[in-house]
Structures are given as structure tokens and as C-alpha cells.
Motif scaffolding. Structure first.
Motif, PDB file in Angstrom:
ATOM      1  N   ASN A   1     -72.898 -16.181  63.025  1.00 50.01           N
ATOM      2  CA  ASN A   1     -72.929 -15.197  64.099  1.00 50.01           C
ATOM      3  C   ASN A   1     -72.397 -15.833  65.386  1.00 50.01           C
ATOM      4  O   ASN A   1     -72.722 -16.973  65.693  1.00 50.01           O
ATOM      5  CB  ASN A   1     -74.370 -14.707  64.355  1.00 50.01           C
ATOM      6  CG  ASN A   1     -74.839 -13.785  63.244  1.00 50.01           C
ATOM      7  OD1 ASN A   1     -74.037 -13.092  62.616  1.00 50.01           O
ATOM      8  ND2 ASN A   1     -76.133 -13.786  62.986  1.00 50.01           N
ATOM      9  N   GLY A   2     -71.571 -15.073  66.078  1.00 50.05           N
ATOM     10  CA  GLY A   2     -71.017 -15.576  67.330  1.00 50.05           C
ATOM     11  C   GLY A   2     -69.744 -16.385  67.149  1.00 50.05           C
ATOM     12  O   GLY A   2     -69.173 -16.887  68.114  1.00 50.05           O
ATOM     13  N   ALA A   3     -69.255 -16.499  65.918  1.00 54.13           N
ATOM     14  CA  ALA A   3     -68.074 -17.333  65.631  1.00 54.13           C
ATOM     15  C   ALA A   3     -66.786 -16.750  66.200  1.00 54.13           C
ATOM     16  O   ALA A   3     -65.817 -17.470  66.425  1.00 54.13           O
ATOM     17  CB  ALA A   3     -67.935 -17.527  64.119  1.00 54.13           C
ATOM     18  N   GLY A   4     -66.762 -15.427  66.391  1.00 57.55           N
ATOM     19  CA  GLY A   4     -65.550 -14.781  66.914  1.00 57.55           C
ATOM     20  C   GLY A   4     -64.898 -13.805  65.950  1.00 57.55           C
ATOM     21  O   GLY A   4     -63.824 -13.273  66.233  1.00 57.55           O
ATOM     22  N   LYS A   5     -65.551 -13.537  64.832  1.00 54.26           N
ATOM     23  CA  LYS A   5     -64.966 -12.664  63.810  1.00 54.26           C
ATOM     24  C   LYS A   5     -64.705 -11.255  64.345  1.00 54.26           C
ATOM     25  O   LYS A   5     -63.620 -10.698  64.171  1.00 54.26           O
ATOM     26  CB  LYS A   5     -65.897 -12.577  62.576  1.00 54.26           C
ATOM     27  CG  LYS A   5     -66.244 -13.931  61.972  1.00 54.26           C
ATOM     28  CD  LYS A   5     -67.169 -13.813  60.767  1.00 54.26           C
ATOM     29  CE  LYS A   5     -68.557 -13.259  61.057  1.00 54.26           C
ATOM     30  NZ  LYS A   5     -69.397 -14.111  61.914  1.00 54.26           N
ATOM     31  N   THR A   6     -65.720 -10.675  64.974  1.00 52.37           N
ATOM     32  CA  THR A   6     -65.568  -9.312  65.501  1.00 52.37           C
ATOM     33  C   THR A   6     -64.506  -9.269  66.592  1.00 52.37           C
ATOM     34  O   THR A   6     -63.687  -8.337  66.634  1.00 52.37           O
ATOM     35  CB  THR A   6     -66.926  -8.802  66.035  1.00 52.37           C
ATOM     36  OG1 THR A   6     -67.799  -8.641  64.910  1.00 52.37           O
ATOM     37  CG2 THR A   6     -66.791  -7.478  66.757  1.00 52.37           C
ATOM     38  N   THR A   7     -64.469 -10.271  67.425  1.00 52.18           N
ATOM     39  CA  THR A   7     -63.464 -10.323  68.493  1.00 52.18           C
ATOM     40  C   THR A   7     -62.061 -10.375  67.890  1.00 52.18           C
ATOM     41  O   THR A   7     -61.160  -9.661  68.337  1.00 52.18           O
ATOM     42  CB  THR A   7     -63.723 -11.544  69.395  1.00 52.18           C
ATOM     43  OG1 THR A   7     -65.035 -11.417  69.956  1.00 52.18           O
ATOM     44  CG2 THR A   7     -62.698 -11.639  70.512  1.00 52.18           C
ATOM     45  N   LEU A   8     -61.883 -11.195  66.863  1.00 59.14           N
ATOM     46  CA  LEU A   8     -60.568 -11.284  66.210  1.00 59.14           C
ATOM     47  C   LEU A   8     -60.168  -9.927  65.619  1.00 59.14           C
ATOM     48  O   LEU A   8     -59.032  -9.463  65.787  1.00 59.14           O
ATOM     49  CB  LEU A   8     -60.600 -12.369  65.131  1.00 59.14           C
ATOM     50  CG  LEU A   8     -59.255 -12.752  64.503  1.00 59.14           C
ATOM     51  CD1 LEU A   8     -59.300 -14.196  64.024  1.00 59.14           C
ATOM     52  CD2 LEU A   8     -58.887 -11.854  63.343  1.00 59.14           C
TER      53      LEU A   8
HETATM   54  P1  ADP Z   1     -69.028 -12.747  65.332  1.00 57.97           P
HETATM   55  O1  ADP Z   1     -68.434 -11.443  64.965  1.00 57.97           O
HETATM   56  O2  ADP Z   1     -68.466 -13.889  64.556  1.00 57.97           O
HETATM   57  O3  ADP Z   1     -70.523 -12.723  65.299  1.00 57.97           O
HETATM   58  P2  ADP Z   1     -68.211 -12.095  68.058  1.00 57.97           P
HETATM   59  O4  ADP Z   1     -66.743 -11.989  68.115  1.00 57.97           O
HETATM   60  O5  ADP Z   1     -69.026 -10.856  68.009  1.00 57.97           O
HETATM   61  O6  ADP Z   1     -68.609 -13.067  66.851  1.00 57.97           O
HETATM   62  O7  ADP Z   1     -68.726 -12.918  69.311  1.00 57.97           O
HETATM   63  C1  ADP Z   1     -68.153 -14.168  69.736  1.00 57.97           C
HETATM   64  C2  ADP Z   1     -68.859 -14.629  70.995  1.00 57.97           C
HETATM   65  O8  ADP Z   1     -68.578 -13.732  72.065  1.00 57.97           O
HETATM   66  C3  ADP Z   1     -70.380 -14.663  70.862  1.00 57.97           C
HETATM   67  O9  ADP Z   1     -70.854 -15.769  71.607  1.00 57.97           O
HETATM   68  C4  ADP Z   1     -70.807 -13.369  71.486  1.00 57.97           C
HETATM   69  O10 ADP Z   1     -72.117 -13.480  72.021  1.00 57.97           O
HETATM   70  C5  ADP Z   1     -69.783 -13.174  72.582  1.00 57.97           C
HETATM   71  N1  ADP Z   1     -69.530 -11.747  72.870  1.00 57.97           N
HETATM   72  C6  ADP Z   1     -69.027 -10.843  72.014  1.00 57.97           C
HETATM   73  N2  ADP Z   1     -68.885  -9.637  72.607  1.00 57.97           N
HETATM   74  C7  ADP Z   1     -69.328  -9.782  73.883  1.00 57.97           C
HETATM   75  C8  ADP Z   1     -69.425  -8.903  75.011  1.00 57.97           C
HETATM   76  N3  ADP Z   1     -69.038  -7.627  74.955  1.00 57.97           N
HETATM   77  N4  ADP Z   1     -69.932  -9.425  76.170  1.00 57.97           N
HETATM   78  C9  ADP Z   1     -70.292 -10.723  76.234  1.00 57.97           C
HETATM   79  N5  ADP Z   1     -70.217 -11.598  75.224  1.00 57.97           N
HETATM   80  C10 ADP Z   1     -69.738 -11.149  74.057  1.00 57.97           C
END
Ligand code: ADP
Ligand code: ADP
Length: 226
Positions: free
Chosen positions: A37-44
Motif C-alpha cells: 500500500n502506498g507504492a504508487g500503483k493507483t497513481t500510475l
Molecule cells: P498504491 O495504489 O500503491 O497504494 P497510491 O498511488 O494510492 O499507492 O499512493 C502513493 C502515495 O501517494 C501514498 O503515500 C499515498 O498516501 C499518497 N497519495 C495518494 N493519493 C493522494 C492524495 N490524493 N493526496 C495525498 N496523498 C496521496
């Protein structure tokens, strides 16, 4: 052929680095995106789905740089995205929701739009429940409904954020067949915590950790190093 290319892609949210200079390219087939969790998968996935622009780096999708609204629009009509959390207008029926998404994607292709809606609902085994309101569906049924809209029009790019979360085991096995077939013609990125899905579906896995690529290779090599 490369259909998704990320070069030096970085994204920060206030103090947090979500992606820290990622270079990756993808072509047809299914790639699993793994990592804590928090790795950046959703962001990518959000960047690849064009719902989030990176702070730095270049994104090319289907050969286009996304520098014009025309390019963005063209790419958006050719990609399917299942977000981590899909918001539903709660008064819609399942059919009404997927049909609405087809309208947004400007369905103009071969078959009549309603035929396409019925096709994707059948793929996720929701054709029998399509006239029920979304708010009366279970979590797993809603997840399948969210997947149905991503499959509209057999998109060239299919970006799936934990598609089988909350889906019961029997349905999960059925969905694997749907995803496997999609991977034969489309570029599929699949973020998941389900190791069985990865082993059954993915030719390649990318492991992210704190916004960086920690592993990129065949599933068998990942199992060997784990
Ligand atoms: P994953 O999908 O691998 O769990 P995310 O891409 O969701 O990872 O998140 C990567 C990092 O960015 C995490 O530290 C998360 O807390 C942070 N993050 C994601 N979205 C937001 C947001 N809208 N505001 C602040 N921090 C965020
Ligand atoms: P221009 O300078 O020609 O307006 P931009 O680089 O600003 O081009 O992009 C045009 C639009 O596309 C803007 O709304 C921008 O936010 C958006 N955009 C560009 N790249 C992405 C991306 N990877 N994901 C989402 N939106 C993007």
C-alpha cells in the motif's frame, strides 16, 4: 508495439512522493502491478488513464503525446479504466449506468449502443441483474458493474485497479477468463493483491515500492526471487 510509454514520470502530493521517476513501457498482454500500500500503483494507473497529469516526465499513449485536447479525447475513447473506487449515481440501474458511460465514450461503432451494453453486462455475469438499481447491488456485484463499463468497446488500453476486490471466488474465476481474453488484443495493466490472479493471468509483473520500480520481469522470476 508499445502502447503505453512512461518516461521519467513523477508525481507528488504535497509532501508525499507517489511516483519518483518511473520509466516503463507496455504493449499488448497483461502486466500485473504489485507492491505494498502506498507504492504508487493507483497513481500510475490514474496517469495512464489520463485522469491525473504527472508533475514531470512524458506519457505517450497509443502513440500520442496528449499535448492537445484532441489527442486526449481520442485516447480516452480508446481506453477502459476501472478506478479503485467507482462512484455510481445511486439511482441508476446497472444497465442505465453502463449505458451512460457508453454515451460519454461517444459510442458510434458497429453495433447499436444497447447491444454493446448488454454484451459487457453478460461478460461480467450481470445481465440478470441489469434492471436493479445500483444501490441494491452487493459490493462484489458493483465491482463487476464497474468492470463492465471499462470493457465497453473492447478498448486498446485496459487499466484495472484491483478489479477482483470484494468479488466472490467463483465469480473471480469467471472474470479471469474475461481478462485473459482481453489480454490477447489489448494492453492490460492490472493492480492486484491477489497472487492467484497474477499467476493465472500475467505474463509480466512490475513491482513498485515508494514510487520506484523494484522489479520488472516474468512472474516466474519474481516467484524465484521472493
Ligand atoms: P498504491 O495504489 O500503491 O497504494 P497510491 O498511488 O494510492 O499507492 O499512493 C502513493 C502515495 O501517494 C501514498 O503515500 C499515498 O498516501 C499518497 N497519495 C495518494 N493519493 C493522494 C492524495 N490524493 N493526496 C495525498 N496523498 C496521496
Ligand atoms: P497545451 O499546452 O497544448 O494546452 P497541455 O500539456 O497543457 O497542452 O495539455 C492539454 C490538456 O491535457 C491539459 O488539460 C492537461 O492538463 C491535459 N493533460 C496533459 N497530459 C495529461 C495526462 N497525462 N493526463 C491527464 N491530462 C493530461
Amino acid at each position: 508495439p508499445t502502447t503505453i510509454s512512461l518516461a521519467g514520470v513523477a508525481k507528488r502530493y504535497r509532501g508525499t512522493t507517489a511516483l519518483d521517476g518511473v520509466d516503463l513501457s507496455f504493449g499488448p498482454g497483461i502486466t500485473g502491478l504489485l507492491g505494498p500500500n502506498g507504492a504508487g500503483k493507483t497513481t500510475l494507473l490514474r496517469i495512464a488513464a489520463t485522469v491525473l497529469a504527472p508533475d514531470a516526465g512524458d506519457v505517450r499513449l497509443l502513440g500520442r503525446t496528449l499535448r492537445s485536447t484532441e489527442a486526449l479525447h481520442d485516447v480516452r475513447c480508446r481506453l477502459g479504466y476501472l478506478p479503485q473506487e467507482m462512484g455510481f449515481p445511486r439511482t441508476f440501474t446497472g444497465f442505465g449506468f453502463v449505458d451512460y458511460m457508453a454515451v460519454l465514450k461517444e459510442w458510434t461503432q458497429r453495433a447499436p449502443r444497447h447491444d454493446e451494453v448488454r454484451r459487457v453486462l453478460a461478460l461480467v455475469d450481470l445481465d440478470g441483474l441489469a434492471t436493479k438499481r445500483v444501490r441494491t447491488l452487493s459490493g462484489g456485484q458493483r465491482r463487476r458493474l464497474a468492470l463492465a463499463q471499462a470493457l465497453l468497446g473492447e478498448p486498446s488500453l485496459l487499466l484495472l485497479d484491483e478489479p477482483t476486490t470484494g468479488v466472490d471466488p467463483e465469480q473471480r474465476v469467471a472474470l479471469r477468463q474475461v481478462l485473459s481474453r482481453a489480454g490477447e488484443r489489448s494492453t492490460v495493466l492490472l493492480s492486484t493483491h491477489q497472487t492467484e490472479d497474477v499467476e493465472a493471468l500475467c505474463d509480466r509483473v512490475v513491482v513498485l515500492d515508494r514510487g520506484r520500480v523494484r522489479f520488472d520481469g516474468a512472474v516466474t522470476d519474481l516467484v524465484a526471487t521472493a
